[in-house]
Design a protein around this motif. Sequence first.
Motif, PDB file in Angstrom:
ATOM      1  N   MET A 116       0.844  -1.189   0.000  1.00  0.00           N
ATOM      2  CA  MET A 116       0.000   0.000   0.000  1.00  0.00           C
ATOM      3  C   MET A 116       0.880   1.241   0.000  1.00  0.00           C
ATOM      4  O   MET A 116       1.934   1.275   0.636  1.00  0.00           O
ATOM      5  CB  MET A 116      -0.908  -0.009   1.229  1.00  0.00           C
ATOM      6  N   SER A 117       0.447   2.295  -0.695  1.00  0.00           N
ATOM      7  CA  SER A 117       1.234   3.527  -0.713  1.00  0.00           C
ATOM      8  C   SER A 117       1.086   4.275   0.609  1.00  0.00           C
ATOM      9  O   SER A 117       0.124   4.064   1.349  1.00  0.00           O
ATOM     10  CB  SER A 117       0.780   4.429  -1.869  1.00  0.00           C
ATOM     11  N   ALA A 118       2.040   5.133   0.866  1.00  0.00           N
ATOM     12  CA  ALA A 118       2.030   5.892   2.123  1.00  0.00           C
ATOM     13  C   ALA A 118       0.800   6.794   2.200  1.00  0.00           C
ATOM     14  O   ALA A 118       0.183   6.913   3.266  1.00  0.00           O
ATOM     15  CB  ALA A 118       3.304   6.726   2.234  1.00  0.00           C
ATOM     16  N   ASP A 119       0.437   7.406   1.088  1.00  0.00           N
ATOM     17  CA  ASP A 119      -0.723   8.305   1.093  1.00  0.00           C
ATOM     18  C   ASP A 119      -2.030   7.555   1.327  1.00  0.00           C
ATOM     19  O   ASP A 119      -2.935   8.068   1.987  1.00  0.00           O
ATOM     20  CB  ASP A 119      -0.792   9.084  -0.227  1.00  0.00           C
ATOM     21  N   ASP A 120      -2.131   6.347   0.786  1.00  0.00           N
ATOM     22  CA  ASP A 120      -3.347   5.562   0.970  1.00  0.00           C
ATOM     23  C   ASP A 120      -3.453   4.988   2.385  1.00  0.00           C
ATOM     24  O   ASP A 120      -4.554   4.731   2.872  1.00  0.00           O
ATOM     25  CB  ASP A 120      -3.397   4.409  -0.034  1.00  0.00           C
ATOM     26  N   SER A 121      -2.324   4.768   3.027  1.00  0.00           N
ATOM     27  CA  SER A 121      -2.345   4.124   4.341  1.00  0.00           C
ATOM     28  C   SER A 121      -2.849   5.049   5.449  1.00  0.00           C
ATOM     29  O   SER A 121      -3.423   4.572   6.431  1.00  0.00           O
ATOM     30  CB  SER A 121      -0.961   3.581   4.689  1.00  0.00           C
ATOM     31  N   LEU A 122      -2.657   6.353   5.320  1.00  0.00           N
ATOM     32  CA  LEU A 122      -3.045   7.279   6.407  1.00  0.00           C
ATOM     33  C   LEU A 122      -4.541   7.271   6.711  1.00  0.00           C
ATOM     34  O   LEU A 122      -4.931   7.106   7.874  1.00  0.00           O
ATOM     35  CB  LEU A 122      -2.549   8.685   6.100  1.00  0.00           C
ATOM     36  N   PRO A 123      -5.421   7.444   5.708  1.00  0.00           N
ATOM     37  CA  PRO A 123      -6.856   7.424   6.057  1.00  0.00           C
ATOM     38  C   PRO A 123      -7.327   6.049   6.537  1.00  0.00           C
ATOM     39  O   PRO A 123      -8.218   5.950   7.381  1.00  0.00           O
ATOM     40  CB  PRO A 123      -7.565   7.827   4.764  1.00  0.00           C
ATOM     41  N   ILE A 124      -6.716   4.993   6.022  1.00  0.00           N
ATOM     42  CA  ILE A 124      -7.091   3.643   6.448  1.00  0.00           C
ATOM     43  C   ILE A 124      -6.722   3.443   7.912  1.00  0.00           C
ATOM     44  O   ILE A 124      -7.502   2.874   8.689  1.00  0.00           O
ATOM     45  CB  ILE A 124      -6.424   2.591   5.537  1.00  0.00           C
ATOM     46  N   ARG A 126      -6.535   5.695  10.198  1.00  0.00           N
ATOM     47  CA  ARG A 126      -7.488   6.446  11.034  1.00  0.00           C
ATOM     48  C   ARG A 126      -8.755   5.624  11.254  1.00  0.00           C
ATOM     49  O   ARG A 126      -9.285   5.563  12.372  1.00  0.00           O
ATOM     50  CB  ARG A 126      -7.812   7.786  10.380  1.00  0.00           C
ATOM     51  N   SER A 127      -9.232   5.004  10.174  1.00  0.00           N
ATOM     52  CA  SER A 127     -10.437   4.168  10.301  1.00  0.00           C
ATOM     53  C   SER A 127     -10.176   2.962  11.191  1.00  0.00           C
ATOM     54  O   SER A 127     -11.007   2.622  12.045  1.00  0.00           O
ATOM     55  CB  SER A 127     -10.890   3.692   8.918  1.00  0.00           C
ATOM     56  N   LEU A 128      -9.030   2.319  11.000  1.00  0.00           N
ATOM     57  CA  LEU A 128      -8.699   1.156  11.834  1.00  0.00           C
ATOM     58  C   LEU A 128      -8.552   1.555  13.301  1.00  0.00           C
ATOM     59  O   LEU A 128      -8.921   0.794  14.196  1.00  0.00           O
ATOM     60  CB  LEU A 128      -7.421   0.485  11.333  1.00  0.00           C
ATOM     61  N   ALA A 129      -8.013   2.742  13.548  1.00  0.00           N
ATOM     62  CA  ALA A 129      -7.880   3.227  14.925  1.00  0.00           C
ATOM     63  C   ALA A 129      -9.247   3.423  15.565  1.00  0.00           C
ATOM     64  O   ALA A 129      -9.454   3.084  16.733  1.00  0.00           O
ATOM     65  CB  ALA A 129      -7.082   4.521  14.954  1.00  0.00           C
ATOM     66  N   ASP A 130     -10.187   3.963  14.792  1.00  0.00           N
ATOM     67  CA  ASP A 130     -11.546   4.140  15.309  1.00  0.00           C
ATOM     68  C   ASP A 130     -12.205   2.789  15.593  1.00  0.00           C
ATOM     69  O   ASP A 130     -12.853   2.608  16.623  1.00  0.00           O
ATOM     70  CB  ASP A 130     -12.399   4.929  14.309  1.00  0.00           C
ATOM     71  N   ILE A 131     -12.021   1.841  14.673  1.00  0.00           N
ATOM     72  CA  ILE A 131     -12.635   0.528  14.840  1.00  0.00           C
ATOM     73  C   ILE A 131     -12.038  -0.202  16.039  1.00  0.00           C
ATOM     74  O   ILE A 131     -12.752  -0.879  16.785  1.00  0.00           O
ATOM     75  CB  ILE A 131     -12.456  -0.312  13.553  1.00  0.00           C
ATOM     76  N   SER A 132     -10.734  -0.047  16.245  1.00  0.00           N
ATOM     77  CA  SER A 132     -10.073  -0.749  17.366  1.00  0.00           C
ATOM     78  C   SER A 132     -10.396  -0.134  18.719  1.00  0.00           C
ATOM     79  O   SER A 132     -10.071  -0.717  19.743  1.00  0.00           O
ATOM     80  CB  SER A 132      -8.562  -0.755  17.164  1.00  0.00           C
ATOM     81  N   MET A 133     -11.015   1.037  18.725  1.00  0.00           N
ATOM     82  CA  MET A 133     -11.404   1.744  19.951  1.00  0.00           C
ATOM     83  C   MET A 133     -10.220   1.998  20.876  1.00  0.00           C
ATOM     84  O   MET A 133     -10.320   1.905  22.097  1.00  0.00           O
ATOM     85  CB  MET A 133     -12.506   0.986  20.686  1.00  0.00           C
ATOM     86  N   GLY A 134      -9.058   2.263  20.271  1.00  0.00           N
ATOM     87  CA  GLY A 134      -7.881   2.627  21.064  1.00  0.00           C
ATOM     88  C   GLY A 134      -7.093   1.467  21.622  1.00  0.00           C
ATOM     89  O   GLY A 134      -6.110   1.678  22.313  1.00  0.00           O
ATOM     90  N   ASN A 135      -7.477   0.239  21.301  1.00  0.00           N
ATOM     91  CA  ASN A 135      -6.747  -0.933  21.778  1.00  0.00           C
ATOM     92  C   ASN A 135      -5.624  -1.228  20.791  1.00  0.00           C
ATOM     93  O   ASN A 135      -5.875  -1.551  19.625  1.00  0.00           O
ATOM     94  CB  ASN A 135      -7.701  -2.118  21.901  1.00  0.00           C
ATOM     95  N   PHE A 139      -5.709  -2.922  17.069  1.00  0.00           N
ATOM     96  CA  PHE A 139      -5.288  -2.052  15.968  1.00  0.00           C
ATOM     97  C   PHE A 139      -4.244  -2.759  15.102  1.00  0.00           C
ATOM     98  O   PHE A 139      -4.334  -2.762  13.870  1.00  0.00           O
ATOM     99  CB  PHE A 139      -4.729  -0.741  16.541  1.00  0.00           C
ATOM    100  N   GLU A 140      -3.281  -3.391  15.752  1.00  0.00           N
ATOM    101  CA  GLU A 140      -2.224  -4.097  15.020  1.00  0.00           C
ATOM    102  C   GLU A 140      -2.791  -5.276  14.234  1.00  0.00           C
ATOM    103  O   GLU A 140      -2.446  -5.478  13.065  1.00  0.00           O
ATOM    104  CB  GLU A 140      -1.151  -4.575  15.994  1.00  0.00           C
ATOM    105  N   SER A 141      -3.677  -6.052  14.861  1.00  0.00           N
ATOM    106  CA  SER A 141      -4.237  -7.210  14.157  1.00  0.00           C
ATOM    107  C   SER A 141      -5.161  -6.775  13.023  1.00  0.00           C
ATOM    108  O   SER A 141      -5.205  -7.418  11.966  1.00  0.00           O
ATOM    109  CB  SER A 141      -4.946  -8.157  15.115  1.00  0.00           C
ATOM    110  N   LEU A 142      -5.896  -5.680  13.201  1.00  0.00           N
ATOM    111  CA  LEU A 142      -6.732  -5.161  12.121  1.00  0.00           C
ATOM    112  C   LEU A 142      -5.867  -4.682  10.947  1.00  0.00           C
ATOM    113  O   LEU A 142      -6.220  -4.895   9.782  1.00  0.00           O
ATOM    114  CB  LEU A 142      -7.605  -4.007  12.620  1.00  0.00           C
ATOM    115  N   ALA A 143      -4.737  -4.053  11.250  1.00  0.00           N
ATOM    116  CA  ALA A 143      -3.844  -3.586  10.186  1.00  0.00           C
ATOM    117  C   ALA A 143      -3.295  -4.776   9.405  1.00  0.00           C
ATOM    118  O   ALA A 143      -3.214  -4.731   8.164  1.00  0.00           O
ATOM    119  CB  ALA A 143      -2.710  -2.761  10.781  1.00  0.00           C
ATOM    120  N   ILE A 144      -2.929  -5.835  10.105  1.00  0.00           N
ATOM    121  CA  ILE A 144      -2.415  -7.032   9.423  1.00  0.00           C
ATOM    122  C   ILE A 144      -3.501  -7.653   8.545  1.00  0.00           C
ATOM    123  O   ILE A 144      -3.261  -7.983   7.375  1.00  0.00           O
ATOM    124  CB  ILE A 144      -1.887  -8.057  10.455  1.00  0.00           C
ATOM    125  N   ALA A 145      -4.713  -7.808   9.083  1.00  0.00           N
ATOM    126  CA  ALA A 145      -5.808  -8.396   8.315  1.00  0.00           C
ATOM    127  C   ALA A 145      -6.146  -7.540   7.101  1.00  0.00           C
ATOM    128  O   ALA A 145      -6.361  -8.064   6.000  1.00  0.00           O
ATOM    129  CB  ALA A 145      -7.038  -8.573   9.207  1.00  0.00           C
TER     130      ALA A 145
END
Length: 164
Positions: A116-124, A126-135, A139-145
Amino acid sequence: MSLTVKIKGDASQFEKTMRGVKSTVGGLSSKIAGIGAAAAGAAAGYLTLTKAMEFLQSSSSKAADMEDLTIQMGMLAGSTEKARQMIKIFRDEATKSPLSSEDYAKAAKTLMAFGMSADDSLPIMRSLADISMGNSERFESLAIAFAQTTSAGRLMGQEVLQFV
């Protein structure tokens, strides 16, 4: 028959001696308290110095870790300037969420390692951070998936389980 005995005495010398003993004990206790206060001050100074040394070691370690992250991000992003911009964004995001800038950097490295490009990864992220609720673990496992799903081009059963 009863016997009564009257004894008269002079207790002034006894009272004088007891006053002397009290003043000596009072002087010793104040000296002991002074020694105790000095020892407490020395102990507090030692603890403060120890904490300061721990803080310096921790700070230098974190600075070295961030420098390593910048180099790694620079390799993945294609330029160190882009990596520095991303780390600045990670720090800004970390102030808004319970996740740390290191959590964001790890997730970005994962996403970019899967293509994934650096520019595309930033908004993703943010969304993964919201979904992980700060855990950070979620967050790490969602990023891997998400990275696996994106690189494969389709959603497989294993990734669905990881997302869940």
